[in-house]
Scaffold this motif. Sequence first.
Motif, mmCIF file in Angstrom:
data_model
loop_
_atom_site.group_PDB
_atom_site.id
_atom_site.type_symbol
_atom_site.label_atom_id
_atom_site.label_comp_id
_atom_site.label_asym_id
_atom_site.label_seq_id
_atom_site.Cartn_x
_atom_site.Cartn_y
_atom_site.Cartn_z
ATOM 1 N N GLY A 1 -4.166 8.986 -5.019
ATOM 2 C CA GLY A 1 -4.907 7.725 -5.009
ATOM 3 C C GLY A 1 -4.420 6.800 -3.909
ATOM 4 O O GLY A 1 -5.218 6.190 -3.190
ATOM 5 N N ALA A 2 -3.094 6.706 -3.737
ATOM 6 C CA ALA A 2 -2.523 5.862 -2.677
ATOM 7 C C ALA A 2 -2.857 6.427 -1.306
ATOM 8 O O ALA A 2 -3.242 5.686 -0.391
ATOM 9 N N ALA A 3 -2.727 7.748 -1.147
ATOM 10 C CA ALA A 3 -2.994 8.384 0.153
ATOM 11 C C ALA A 3 -4.454 8.237 0.562
ATOM 12 O O ALA A 3 -4.766 8.163 1.756
ATOM 13 N N GLN A 4 -5.341 8.168 -0.411
ATOM 14 C CA GLN A 4 -6.773 8.046 -0.125
ATOM 15 C C GLN A 4 -7.222 6.593 -0.027
ATOM 16 O O GLN A 4 -8.402 6.324 0.187
ATOM 17 N N GLY A 5 -6.292 5.658 -0.183
ATOM 18 C CA GLY A 5 -6.623 4.238 -0.066
ATOM 19 C C GLY A 5 -7.447 3.696 -1.210
ATOM 20 O O GLY A 5 -8.181 2.715 -1.049
ATOM 21 N N ARG A 6 -7.304 4.275 -2.386
ATOM 22 C CA ARG A 6 -8.058 3.798 -3.546
ATOM 23 C C ARG A 6 -7.465 2.492 -4.060
ATOM 24 O O ARG A 6 -6.300 2.197 -3.836
ATOM 25 N N ASP A 7 -8.268 1.729 -4.766
ATOM 26 C CA ASP A 7 -7.832 0.459 -5.336
ATOM 27 C C ASP A 7 -6.619 0.683 -6.239
ATOM 28 O O ASP A 7 -6.692 1.485 -7.174
ATOM 29 N N PRO A 8 -5.488 0.007 -5.963
ATOM 30 C CA PRO A 8 -4.263 0.252 -6.737
ATOM 31 C C PRO A 8 -4.424 0.030 -8.242
ATOM 32 O O PRO A 8 -3.838 0.776 -9.041
ATOM 33 N N ASP A 9 -5.201 -0.968 -8.646
ATOM 34 C CA ASP A 9 -5.397 -1.206 -10.081
ATOM 35 C C ASP A 9 -6.144 -0.046 -10.741
ATOM 36 O O ASP A 9 -5.808 0.371 -11.858
ATOM 37 N N LYS A 10 -7.144 0.482 -10.026
ATOM 38 C CA LYS A 10 -7.899 1.607 -10.573
ATOM 39 C C LYS A 10 -7.056 2.876 -10.606
ATOM 40 O O LYS A 10 -7.163 3.680 -11.533
#
Length: 197
Positions: free
Chosen positions: A78-87
């Motif tokens: 999720g972090a590597a793909q730049g997804r919203d941290p809360d999600k």
Amino acid sequence: MTDIAPLAPRPDVQDFLATRRSRPAKTLVAPAPDRAALEPLLASALRVPDHGKLEPWHLIVLEDAALDRLAGLTGRLGAAQGRDPDKVQKSQAMFADAPLIVAVVASPVLSDKIPEVEQTLSAGAVCLSLVNAAQAAGWGANWLTGWMASDRDFLTEGLGLAPAEWVAGWIVIGTETATPPERPRPDLAAKAAWIRE
């Protein structure tokens, strides 16, 4: 010619279906069903419509360290793909907090007769059947998805799925800690049409 008896009414089953309600995953805790309790539920869940008898699905039972591993993988990808941290954090919690998850994997079979959409619907039927079987046995259950259900990197690294496979549902099963309030239900008159000619 053999006489076939009509199906007997099952008002208990009708009542169950008329009142069934998914239990929020965040309210489900250990204990979860052990293997002996879970296997009959899984067998019941596989008794779904399956045009062509292709069995275009399979199940992966996730427990203990596997859930922790998938929570970590969710955070890393999720972090590597730049997804919203809360999600991402919410997605991680689905694995980290679950007492048990059954991944219902859609596994389409190449067929000239049975279109993939029918196979997908069969996988969805497995998801609902497992939720209903778990609840009928006295467990709380919830059907979830999320980005991890179709993210190729997650599916390959986390579950070792083939390129055409994906997760139709993460079925969280455990002990219910709170009964959810009833929610508004669809208006039958607005959703059903009767055609006679």
